[in-house]
Design a protein around this motif. Structure first.
Motif, mmCIF file in Angstrom:
data_model
loop_
_atom_site.group_PDB
_atom_site.id
_atom_site.type_symbol
_atom_site.label_atom_id
_atom_site.label_comp_id
_atom_site.label_asym_id
_atom_site.label_seq_id
_atom_site.Cartn_x
_atom_site.Cartn_y
_atom_site.Cartn_z
ATOM 1 N N CYS A 72 1.059 -1.615 -0.293
ATOM 2 C CA CYS A 72 0.037 -0.122 0.290
ATOM 3 C C CYS A 72 0.815 1.377 -0.224
ATOM 4 O O CYS A 72 2.209 1.130 0.190
ATOM 5 N N SER A 123 -2.700 -4.911 3.549
ATOM 6 C CA SER A 123 -3.182 -4.340 4.441
ATOM 7 C C SER A 123 -2.290 -3.153 5.166
ATOM 8 O O SER A 123 -0.722 -3.327 4.636
ATOM 9 N N TYR A 124 -2.478 -1.934 5.906
ATOM 10 C CA TYR A 124 -1.353 -0.853 5.683
ATOM 11 C C TYR A 124 -2.474 -0.315 7.265
ATOM 12 O O TYR A 124 -3.458 -0.143 7.160
ATOM 13 N N ARG A 177 -6.069 -1.711 7.913
ATOM 14 C CA ARG A 177 -7.058 -1.889 7.071
ATOM 15 C C ARG A 177 -6.107 -1.654 5.801
ATOM 16 O O ARG A 177 -5.344 -1.347 5.067
ATOM 17 N N ALA A 178 -7.554 -2.674 5.278
ATOM 18 C CA ALA A 178 -6.719 -3.081 3.999
ATOM 19 C C ALA A 178 -7.411 -2.162 2.911
ATOM 20 O O ALA A 178 -7.237 -1.768 2.650
ATOM 21 N N SER A 192 -9.487 0.182 0.629
ATOM 22 C CA SER A 192 -10.667 0.844 1.385
ATOM 23 C C SER A 192 -10.356 2.831 2.054
ATOM 24 O O SER A 192 -10.742 2.935 2.211
ATOM 25 N N GLY A 220 2.600 -5.807 5.582
ATOM 26 C CA GLY A 220 1.461 -6.299 5.050
ATOM 27 C C GLY A 220 0.936 -6.188 3.862
ATOM 28 O O GLY A 220 -0.088 -6.384 3.128
ATOM 29 N N ASN A 258 0.856 -8.596 0.518
ATOM 30 C CA ASN A 258 0.388 -9.858 -0.392
ATOM 31 C C ASN A 258 1.384 -9.965 -1.232
ATOM 32 O O ASN A 258 1.212 -11.263 -1.116
#
Length: 391
Positions: free
Chosen positions: A150, A178-179, A182-183, A186, A293, A295
């Motif tokens: 992210c 995620s960061y 938080r995904a 979003s 975070g 992927n």
């Protein structure tokens, strides 16, 4: 996982990020076929949207035919129009910039943070100020979550809020990342995901808008079905698009989503093995390796030729001779002929990553023998001294 990826001579080649599909995906597709819901709409499509929204943490989602379609609809949804300028990272896949052009808006390119490859937030702030001082309307800022990591949303989100510029998150490479807990997808007013064949999970081809803005999603849903009005006959009051994802592909996506965490874990395991292999090599680092975070969609190394005595393309050539696919990082948009002459704010970071970066096989479908081939070939290259100093 037993994959459905072909057999025969072509299967010897180790691919960068092949689709990872097997019996679970087959069972979901067969069930969808037997249900009779073969046309675009259907229960799997609706369920896939709910499940992705739940995974990302947004209140809604809209499944479409590609990540590019998602970006196009997202930009329309936040009000970007002809003549607007949209801030886009120069280090990205061309779809990010092309979606801006579809609307008749103008992409302005921003260089990246050399440590992560993500957009340089300080440059974003400077560009907004510069463009507004000329009386231009900034329609959106579109950060891209590069290679599954992210962008710096702690800085980007308040910057866009203060400037009153919509943030459209291009999370095409980052589903499952995620960061700060938080995904990906979003952040900002709307996010765009991709399920292309080489992504972390695939629907063969497809994409998704994710957002808490119900009105934006409703508008995008209308446009994605040729802007058909709710009448018994076919009636259209504006130009729409044929962008809806099919129920069958949504079924494939639902099976992939069940397996997503396992596929991410497999990619992370492979990244860790690359990190161990390159750890003693001076001048080589993994891009964004410190991001827990991520992927781990694609593992990218950067090579300082002056320190290690070889170039990224030397390793690429060595692996190609052994039937192992690699790829440079994205060629910056400001260097692409299709976007020649576009305004940019540059530091040289993206050009250096393009010259010195190399993407290594990263797919969760890679078998242990294939991974062993890749690691052995890299070890051979390093042991042989990489063919001497770089020219």
């Amino acid at each position: 996982m037993t994959t459905l990826q072909g057999a025969g001579p072509a299967s010897r080649r180790v691919l960068l990020s092949p689709p990872d599909v097997g019996p679970l995906e087959e069972s979901y597709l067969i069930a969808a076929l037997r249900s009779g819901w073969v046309a675009p709409a259907g229960p799997d499509l609706q369920a896939f949207e709910r499940e992705i929204a739940e995974r990302v943490g947004t209140t809604g989602a809209l499944a479409v035919s590609s990540g590019t379609a998602a970006l196009h609809l997202a930009l329309l949804g936040v009000g970007v129009g002809p003549g607007d300028v949209v801030l886009v990272p120069t280090l990205t896949f061309v779809a990010t910039a092309n979606a801006v052009r579809y609307i008749g808006a103008r992409p302005v390119f921003v260089d990246c943070d050399p440590q992560t490859g993500n957009v340089d937030v300080q440059l974003v702030a400077a560009l907004i100020e510069r463009l507004r001082s000329r009386g231009e309307r900034v329609g959106a800022v579109v950060p891209v979550d590069m290679f599954g990591s992210c962008a710096d949303y702690d800085a980007l989100v308040p910057l866009c809020v203060d400037a009153e510029v919509p943030l459209v998150e291009d999370a095409a490479e980052a589903l499952g990342a995620s960061y700060q807990g938080r995904a990906a997808g979003s952040f900002g007013r709307v996010g765009a995901l991709s399920f292309n064949g080489n992504k972390i999970m695939t629907t063969s081809g497809g994409g998704m808008l994710v957002s808490d803005d119900a009105a934006l999603l409703a508008r995008a849903r209308h446009l994605s079905t040729q802007a058909r009005e709710p009448t018994p006959h076919y009636e259209h009051r504006e130009t729409g698009y044929n962008y809806r994802l099919s129920n069958l592909l949504a079924a494939l996506g639902r099976a992939q989503l069940v397996r997503l965490d396992g596929m991410i874990a497999r990619r992370r395991q492979l990244r860790d093995r690359y990190a161990k292999l390159f750890a003693p090599v001076p001048g080589v680092r993994l891009l964004g390796a410190e991001d827990t975070g991520s992927n781990c969609w694609l593992t990218v190394i950067t090579v300082e030729r002056e320190r290690c005595g070889w170039r990224a393309d030397d390793l690429a050539a060595h692996l190609s001779e052994r039937d192992i696919e690699t790829r440079p990082v994205w060629k910056p948009m400001h260097l692409q002929p299709v976007h020649a002459g576009a305004e940019s704010l540059l530091t040289g970071a993206a050009e250096r990553l393009f010259a010195d970066g190399l993407t290594l096989p990263s797919g969760s479908a890679l078998s242990e023998p294939q991974v062993g081939r890749v690691l052995a070939a890299i070890d051979e290259f390093l042991t042989l001294g990489a063919g001497g100093p770089a020219a």
